[in-house]
Enzyme design. Structure first.
Site, PDB file in Angstrom:
ATOM      1  N   ASN A  10       0.798  -1.094  -0.075  1.00 18.05           N
ATOM      2  CA  ASN A  10      -0.098   0.104   0.047  1.00 18.05           C
ATOM      3  C   ASN A  10       0.908   1.081  -0.047  1.00 18.05           C
ATOM      4  O   ASN A  10       1.607   1.538   1.145  1.00 18.05           O
ATOM      5  CB  ASN A  10      -0.891   0.085   1.377  1.00 18.05           C
ATOM      6  CG  ASN A  10      -1.818   1.241   1.299  1.00 18.05           C
ATOM      7  OD1 ASN A  10      -1.699   2.185   0.306  1.00 18.05           O
ATOM      8  ND2 ASN A  10      -2.201   1.403   2.593  1.00 18.05           N
ATOM      9  N   LYS A  12       0.249   4.174  -0.431  1.00 18.69           N
ATOM     10  CA  LYS A  12      -0.519   5.479   0.347  1.00 18.69           C
ATOM     11  C   LYS A  12      -0.275   6.666  -0.483  1.00 18.69           C
ATOM     12  O   LYS A  12      -0.216   6.512  -1.877  1.00 18.69           O
ATOM     13  CB  LYS A  12       0.052   5.713   1.740  1.00 18.69           C
ATOM     14  CG  LYS A  12       0.107   4.521   2.606  1.00 18.69           C
ATOM     15  CD  LYS A  12       0.149   4.660   3.977  1.00 18.69           C
ATOM     16  CE  LYS A  12      -0.240   3.243   4.839  1.00 18.69           C
ATOM     17  NZ  LYS A  12       0.068   3.228   6.122  1.00 18.69           N
ATOM     18  N   HIS A  96      -9.445   1.511   5.096  1.00 18.17           N
ATOM     19  CA  HIS A  96      -8.033   1.623   5.732  1.00 18.17           C
ATOM     20  C   HIS A  96      -8.296   2.363   6.836  1.00 18.17           C
ATOM     21  O   HIS A  96      -9.088   3.393   6.875  1.00 18.17           O
ATOM     22  CB  HIS A  96      -6.957   2.036   4.663  1.00 18.17           C
ATOM     23  CG  HIS A  96      -5.626   2.010   5.407  1.00 18.17           C
ATOM     24  ND1 HIS A  96      -5.074   2.902   6.098  1.00 18.17           N
ATOM     25  CD2 HIS A  96      -4.599   1.043   5.113  1.00 18.17           C
ATOM     26  CE1 HIS A  96      -4.042   2.630   6.446  1.00 18.17           C
ATOM     27  NE2 HIS A  96      -3.673   1.522   5.890  1.00 18.17           N
ATOM     28  N   GLU A  98      -6.471   4.681   7.975  1.00 17.54           N
ATOM     29  CA  GLU A  98      -6.676   6.198   7.557  1.00 17.54           C
ATOM     30  C   GLU A  98      -7.735   6.947   7.115  1.00 17.54           C
ATOM     31  O   GLU A  98      -8.162   8.125   7.245  1.00 17.54           O
ATOM     32  CB  GLU A  98      -5.295   6.500   6.475  1.00 17.54           C
ATOM     33  CG  GLU A  98      -3.914   6.139   7.420  1.00 17.54           C
ATOM     34  CD  GLU A  98      -2.737   5.641   6.753  1.00 17.54           C
ATOM     35  OE1 GLU A  98      -2.703   5.683   5.408  1.00 17.54           O
ATOM     36  OE2 GLU A  98      -1.685   4.967   7.270  1.00 17.54           O
ATOM     37  N   GLU A 168      -5.038  -4.884  10.493  1.00 15.21           N
ATOM     38  CA  GLU A 168      -4.273  -3.843  10.602  1.00 15.21           C
ATOM     39  C   GLU A 168      -4.373  -3.055  12.109  1.00 15.21           C
ATOM     40  O   GLU A 168      -5.191  -1.992  12.209  1.00 15.21           O
ATOM     41  CB  GLU A 168      -4.310  -2.676   9.627  1.00 15.21           C
ATOM     42  CG  GLU A 168      -4.023  -3.140   8.252  1.00 15.21           C
ATOM     43  CD  GLU A 168      -3.322  -2.272   7.295  1.00 15.21           C
ATOM     44  OE1 GLU A 168      -2.446  -2.720   6.592  1.00 15.21           O
ATOM     45  OE2 GLU A 168      -3.838  -1.113   7.199  1.00 15.21           O
ATOM     46  N   GLY A 174       2.590   2.356  10.929  1.00 20.16           N
ATOM     47  CA  GLY A 174       3.950   3.585  10.538  1.00 20.16           C
ATOM     48  C   GLY A 174       4.540   3.802  11.929  1.00 20.16           C
ATOM     49  O   GLY A 174       5.059   4.866  12.027  1.00 20.16           O
ATOM     50  N   SER A 214       3.580  -2.127  10.321  1.00 27.46           N
ATOM     51  CA  SER A 214       5.294  -2.207  10.410  1.00 27.46           C
ATOM     52  C   SER A 214       5.795  -3.641  10.083  1.00 27.46           C
ATOM     53  O   SER A 214       6.785  -3.963  10.794  1.00 27.46           O
ATOM     54  CB  SER A 214       5.499  -1.871  11.853  1.00 27.46           C
ATOM     55  OG  SER A 214       5.194  -0.706  12.116  1.00 27.46           O
TER      56      SER A 214
HETATM   57  P1  13P Z   1       3.319   0.529   7.734  1.00 26.47           P
HETATM   58  O1  13P Z   1       3.763  -0.854   7.023  1.00 26.47           O
HETATM   59  O2  13P Z   1       4.007   1.701   7.222  1.00 26.47           O
HETATM   60  O3  13P Z   1       3.019   0.473   9.204  1.00 26.47           O
HETATM   61  O4  13P Z   1       1.767   0.536   7.099  1.00 26.47           O
HETATM   62  C1  13P Z   1       0.700  -0.360   7.268  1.00 26.47           C
HETATM   63  C2  13P Z   1      -0.495  -0.173   6.467  1.00 26.47           C
HETATM   64  O5  13P Z   1      -1.118   0.835   6.770  1.00 26.47           O
HETATM   65  C3  13P Z   1      -0.539  -0.736   5.012  1.00 26.47           C
HETATM   66  O6  13P Z   1      -1.828  -0.702   4.779  1.00 26.47           O
END
Ligand code: 13P
Length: 256
Positions: A10, A12, A96, A98, A168, A174, A214
């Site tokens: 992903n 982003k 997601h 976010e 997640e 992150g 992560s």
């Molecule tokens: P990270 O791998 O940067 O923690 O992000 C995970 C994520 O949100 C994948 O959709």
């Protein structure tokens, strides 16, 4: 039978067209021999077409990070399933964390998108997961169950086989704080149990449940070695070809 691993990146809001093509090229070169793992990258909307072109001749699939549930019309700034299909997108990430927190998406709203994706041959990757505060107060299972059921309302067992779920934990996204394989497995197994209740054993056993938060080359093997972890939805580590491809190679090794 073991479910085929899916390693999905992903990206982003990273990589325009030029950088997306360069990253796809690099991943493609290094994964030409991979046979037993499904590989996916999800660039921003504007780079989907170019990424698909760059991936031609490889097994790397292209996915989107979101979509709107209406087919077309006066929805400024939105992108529909038919537009994604037009870009040869196979998967779409929905719900997601976010999108839930920054853009206020509810389970009900995400549910509409899940249904539309499934009806139109797009494979949804439905994201669910608890926040740190929810975990600390012992509400993880309750939160995950509510999100799962709310987002899967009116999905038939027949369609559900095309689902992918991504667990997640928000506190791991992150942050560099990965869930331990045991913590992740505990929730994955809970999710699988709920899928059995909703769709029956056959469907539940065929649905992939990815871990996200992560995930990187250093922890991928331990996570993928858990019985209910069927791949990863990778953020930061998917932006570096070397790191992402190492993760795919670990999954391939575990599949032999
Ligand atoms: P990270 O791998 O940067 O923690 O992000 C995970 C994520 O949100 C994948 O959709």
């Amino acid at each position: 039978m073991h479910r085929k691993f899916l390693i999905a990146g992903n990206w982003k809001m990273n990589n325009g067209i030029t950088d997306s093509v360069a990253l796809v090229d690099a991943i493609k070169k290094r994964t030409m021999e991979v046979r037993f793992v499904d590989m996916l990258v999800c660039p921003p909307f504007i780079a989907l077409g170019a990424a698909y072109g760059a991936a031609a001749g490889s097994l790397l699939k292209i996915g989107a990070q979101n979509m709107y549930h209406e087919a077309k019309g006066a929805f400024t700034g939105e992108v529909s399933f038919s537009m994604l299909r037009d870009c040869n997108v196979s998967y779409v990430i929905l719900g997601h964390s976010e999108r839930r927190t920054i853009f206020d998406e509810s389970d009900e709203f995400i549910n509409k998108k899940v249904c539309v994706a499934l009806e139109n041959n797009l494979l949804p990757i439905l994201c669910i997961g608890e926040t740190e505060a929810e975990r600390e107060k012992g509400a993880t299972f309750e939160v995950v169950e509510k999100q799962l059921k709310g987002c899967l309302e009116n999905v038939s067992s027949k369609r559900a086989k095309d689902l992918t779920i991504a667990y997640e934990p928000v506190w791991a996204i992150g942050t560099g704080k990965t869930a331990t394989p045991e913590i992740a497995q505990e929730v994955h197994s809970f999710i699988r149990g709920k899928l059995v209740e909703i769709f029956g054993k056959n469907v539940a056993n065929s649905v992939r449940i990815l871990y996200g938060g992560s995930m990187k080359a250093a922890n991928v093997e331990a996570l993928l070695s858990q019985p209910d972890i069927d791949g990863g939805l990778v953020g930061g580590a998917s932006l570096v070809a070397e790191e992402f491809c190492s993760m795919i190679e670990v999954a391939e090794k575990l599949s032999l």
